[in-house]
Design a protein around this motif. Structure first.
Motif, PDB file in Angstrom:
ATOM      1  N   GLN A   1     -80.267  -1.393  12.569  1.00  0.00           N
ATOM      2  CA  GLN A   1     -79.230  -2.419  12.711  1.00  0.00           C
ATOM      3  C   GLN A   1     -79.506  -3.518  11.700  1.00  0.00           C
ATOM      4  O   GLN A   1     -80.653  -3.920  11.515  1.00  0.00           O
ATOM      5  N   LYS A   2     -78.458  -4.005  11.050  1.00  0.00           N
ATOM      6  CA  LYS A   2     -78.696  -5.002  10.008  1.00  0.00           C
ATOM      7  C   LYS A   2     -77.401  -5.746   9.668  1.00  0.00           C
ATOM      8  O   LYS A   2     -76.310  -5.175   9.733  1.00  0.00           O
ATOM      9  N   ALA A   3     -77.548  -7.002   9.308  1.00  0.00           N
ATOM     10  CA  ALA A   3     -76.458  -7.763   8.687  1.00  0.00           C
ATOM     11  C   ALA A   3     -76.655  -7.665   7.186  1.00  0.00           C
ATOM     12  O   ALA A   3     -77.710  -8.054   6.667  1.00  0.00           O
ATOM     13  N   ILE A   4     -75.686  -7.127   6.478  1.00  0.00           N
ATOM     14  CA  ILE A   4     -75.790  -6.934   5.034  1.00  0.00           C
ATOM     15  C   ILE A   4     -74.787  -7.849   4.351  1.00  0.00           C
ATOM     16  O   ILE A   4     -73.574  -7.673   4.509  1.00  0.00           O
ATOM     17  N   PRO A   5     -75.256  -8.858   3.608  1.00  0.00           N
ATOM     18  CA  PRO A   5     -74.335  -9.798   2.969  1.00  0.00           C
ATOM     19  C   PRO A   5     -73.515  -9.124   1.876  1.00  0.00           C
ATOM     20  O   PRO A   5     -73.984  -8.182   1.220  1.00  0.00           O
ATOM     21  N   GLN A   6     -72.295  -9.610   1.707  1.00  0.00           N
ATOM     22  CA  GLN A   6     -71.436  -9.060   0.665  1.00  0.00           C
ATOM     23  C   GLN A   6     -71.981  -9.441  -0.705  1.00  0.00           C
ATOM     24  O   GLN A   6     -72.362 -10.586  -0.945  1.00  0.00           O
ATOM     25  N   ASN A   7     -72.034  -8.464  -1.608  1.00  0.00           N
ATOM     26  CA  ASN A   7     -72.527  -8.676  -2.965  1.00  0.00           C
ATOM     27  C   ASN A   7     -71.526  -8.068  -3.932  1.00  0.00           C
ATOM     28  O   ASN A   7     -71.622  -6.895  -4.277  1.00  0.00           O
ATOM     29  N   GLY A   8     -70.549  -8.848  -4.335  1.00  0.00           N
ATOM     30  CA  GLY A   8     -69.475  -8.331  -5.171  1.00  0.00           C
ATOM     31  C   GLY A   8     -68.383  -7.714  -4.312  1.00  0.00           C
ATOM     32  O   GLY A   8     -68.469  -7.676  -3.088  1.00  0.00           O
ATOM     33  N   PRO A   9     -67.342  -7.184  -4.941  1.00  0.00           N
ATOM     34  CA  PRO A   9     -66.227  -6.625  -4.168  1.00  0.00           C
ATOM     35  C   PRO A   9     -66.618  -5.466  -3.265  1.00  0.00           C
ATOM     36  O   PRO A   9     -66.136  -5.354  -2.134  1.00  0.00           O
ATOM     37  N   LEU A  10     -67.506  -4.570  -3.749  1.00  0.00           N
ATOM     38  CA  LEU A  10     -67.859  -3.370  -2.994  1.00  0.00           C
ATOM     39  C   LEU A  10     -69.356  -3.373  -2.707  1.00  0.00           C
ATOM     40  O   LEU A  10     -70.170  -3.286  -3.626  1.00  0.00           O
ATOM     41  N   THR A  11     -69.709  -3.472  -1.424  1.00  0.00           N
ATOM     42  CA  THR A  11     -71.107  -3.570  -1.016  1.00  0.00           C
ATOM     43  C   THR A  11     -71.494  -2.376  -0.156  1.00  0.00           C
ATOM     44  O   THR A  11     -70.922  -2.170   0.922  1.00  0.00           O
ATOM     45  N   PRO A  12     -72.464  -1.553  -0.582  1.00  0.00           N
ATOM     46  CA  PRO A  12     -72.924  -0.431   0.245  1.00  0.00           C
ATOM     47  C   PRO A  12     -73.543  -0.918   1.553  1.00  0.00           C
ATOM     48  O   PRO A  12     -74.314  -1.884   1.557  1.00  0.00           O
ATOM     49  N   LEU A  13     -73.232  -0.222   2.640  1.00  0.00           N
ATOM     50  CA  LEU A  13     -73.783  -0.539   3.952  1.00  0.00           C
ATOM     51  C   LEU A  13     -74.696   0.567   4.470  1.00  0.00           C
ATOM     52  O   LEU A  13     -75.769   0.286   5.012  1.00  0.00           O
TER      53      LEU A  13
END
Length: 231
Positions: free
Chosen positions: A132-144
């Motif tokens: 489980q993780k919060a992944i910040p947006q990095n550019g338009p397309l961010t891998p999750l």
């Protein structure tokens, strides 16, 4: 485009405690024309009422991803994991050789909204796993979620990727599927592509080696899946 799935055509479920829209056949909803795309088998747009949820039940050999958009989920499983999953977090559970789990609304006053996503694995009988993780947006397309958990993403047992696409109104972007089948599901907002408009809940798939130039017609959030060409 390979496949278009409109929000208004999805299967609708209302159990009182659960309201859900099914992109693909699931549970009591069955349509042989909509069984999934490649290894992507389930996208359920779920809203669970306060204090309610899915009681303890079992799964095996499935990668189950939850993407919470409002509220929070309370997760417990037979591997000893007990977690609260707030809005913005991504949760991945590998059912593997078998796991029992429950998912409840963590609030007694507010509903929780989340996407329940199932991806068929390429490895059977593995040890169950949880991330489980919060992944910040990095550019338009961010891998999750990726096959190896690269660059801080969650990992899954499939040669597939799930990314989050975020665009501001009037912003453009080129979606490219490379060697994969790709599928875009709109979480919120709207976009235009090749003269067609797609809004919240709409989705489409594209063939391998295809590229599409899209433009957001409202602030956009979407989930972008890159999937095996053969399954």
């Amino acid at each position: 485009m390979k496949y278009i799935r409109r929000s208004t055509d999805r299967g609708v479920v209302d159990f009182g405690w659960l309201q859900s829209k099914h992109s693909f056949s699931f549970g009591n909803y069955y349509d042989p024309k909509h069984m999934g795309i490649s290894a992507l088998r389930v996208i359920n747009d779920d809203m669970v009422m306060p204090g309610q949820g899915f009681g303890t039940h079992g799964h095996r050999d499935m990668e189950i991803i939850s993407y919470v958009t409002e509220g929070a989920l309370k997760h417990e499983d037979s591997e000893g994991n007990k977690h609260i999953v707030p809005a913005g977090d991504v949760q991945r559970m590998s059912a593997g050789s078998g796991v029992m789990h429950s998912e409840y609304n963590a609030s007694t006053t507010e509903p929780v909204k989340f996407f329940q996503i199932w991806i068929q694995p390429n490895k059977m009988g593995v040890k169950p796993g949880y991330e489980q993780k919060a992944i910040p947006q990095n550019g338009p397309l961010t891998p999750l979620v990726t096959p190896t958990g690269e660059n801080g993403t969650l990992a899954m047992n499939q040669n597939a990727r799930m990314s989050r696409l975020v665009l501001s109104e009037a912003e453009g972007f080129t979606l490219a599927s490379n060697e994969n089948i790709a599928y875009l599901h709109i979480v919120k907002g709207a976009l235009e592509v090749n003269g067609d408009t797609f809004a919240e809940g709409d989705a489409f798939a594209i063939d391998p080696a295809q590229a599409l130039n899209i433009q957001a017609t409202a602030d956009l959030e979407a989930l972008w899946f890159e999937l095996p060409a053969m399954q």
